[in-house]
Motif scaffolding. Structure first.
Motif, mmCIF file in Angstrom:
data_model
loop_
_atom_site.group_PDB
_atom_site.id
_atom_site.type_symbol
_atom_site.label_atom_id
_atom_site.label_comp_id
_atom_site.label_asym_id
_atom_site.label_seq_id
_atom_site.Cartn_x
_atom_site.Cartn_y
_atom_site.Cartn_z
ATOM 1 N N ARG A 36 0.836 -1.198 0.000
ATOM 2 C CA ARG A 36 0.000 0.000 0.000
ATOM 3 C C ARG A 36 0.869 1.245 0.000
ATOM 4 O O ARG A 36 1.835 1.351 0.742
ATOM 5 N N THR A 86 -12.396 2.511 -4.324
ATOM 6 C CA THR A 86 -11.742 2.197 -3.053
ATOM 7 C C THR A 86 -11.705 0.693 -2.827
ATOM 8 O O THR A 86 -10.677 0.144 -2.403
ATOM 9 N N TYR A 89 -9.026 -0.903 -4.963
ATOM 10 C CA TYR A 89 -7.682 -0.657 -4.438
ATOM 11 C C TYR A 89 -7.391 -1.538 -3.219
ATOM 12 O O TYR A 89 -6.330 -2.159 -3.122
ATOM 13 N N ARG A 92 -6.810 -5.121 -4.279
ATOM 14 C CA ARG A 92 -5.547 -5.336 -4.963
ATOM 15 C C ARG A 92 -4.374 -5.362 -3.996
ATOM 16 O O ARG A 92 -3.387 -6.060 -4.211
ATOM 17 N N THR A 93 -4.469 -4.624 -2.896
ATOM 18 C CA THR A 93 -3.324 -4.495 -1.982
ATOM 19 C C THR A 93 -3.489 -5.274 -0.693
ATOM 20 O O THR A 93 -2.667 -5.148 0.185
#
Length: 94
Positions: A36, A86, A89, A92-93
């Motif tokens: 992140r 959001t 994201y 993905r992380t």
């Protein structure tokens, strides 16, 4: 196919010592996750603050000037796009 035929003709066992572990039994691939980014986290937080300010401004404008539509027509797509971005994201992380 040809090797199987020669093994059958020679009456040898199917797995000889040299080739016993020559075949792939499975493959496991681990995807590395991107770490992140603190700058991007601050940017996302800033965007959510701006979305909240916009929501309040739209609600105020619709009530103050008696507009002929509901404020969710403007606010809901903004909230939905922010939520999807959001979520993608974070997914993905994670």
């Amino acid at each position: 196919m040809l090797t199987g035929l020669t093994q059958w003709i020679a009456r040898r066992p199917a797995t000889s010592g040299a080739y016993a572990g020559a075949f792939v039994h499975g493959v496991a691939v681990a995807e590395p996750r991107a770490p992140r980014d603190p700058r991007l986290m601050r940017f996302i937080l800033t965007c959510w603050v701006l979305i909240a300010v916009k929501h309040v401004a739209v609600i105020w404008a619709v009530q103050r000037y008696h507009m002929p539509f509901h404020q969710l027509i403007v606010n809901f797509p903004t909230w939905l796009l922010g939520t999807v971005a959001t979520w993608l994201y974070w997914r993905r992380t994670r």
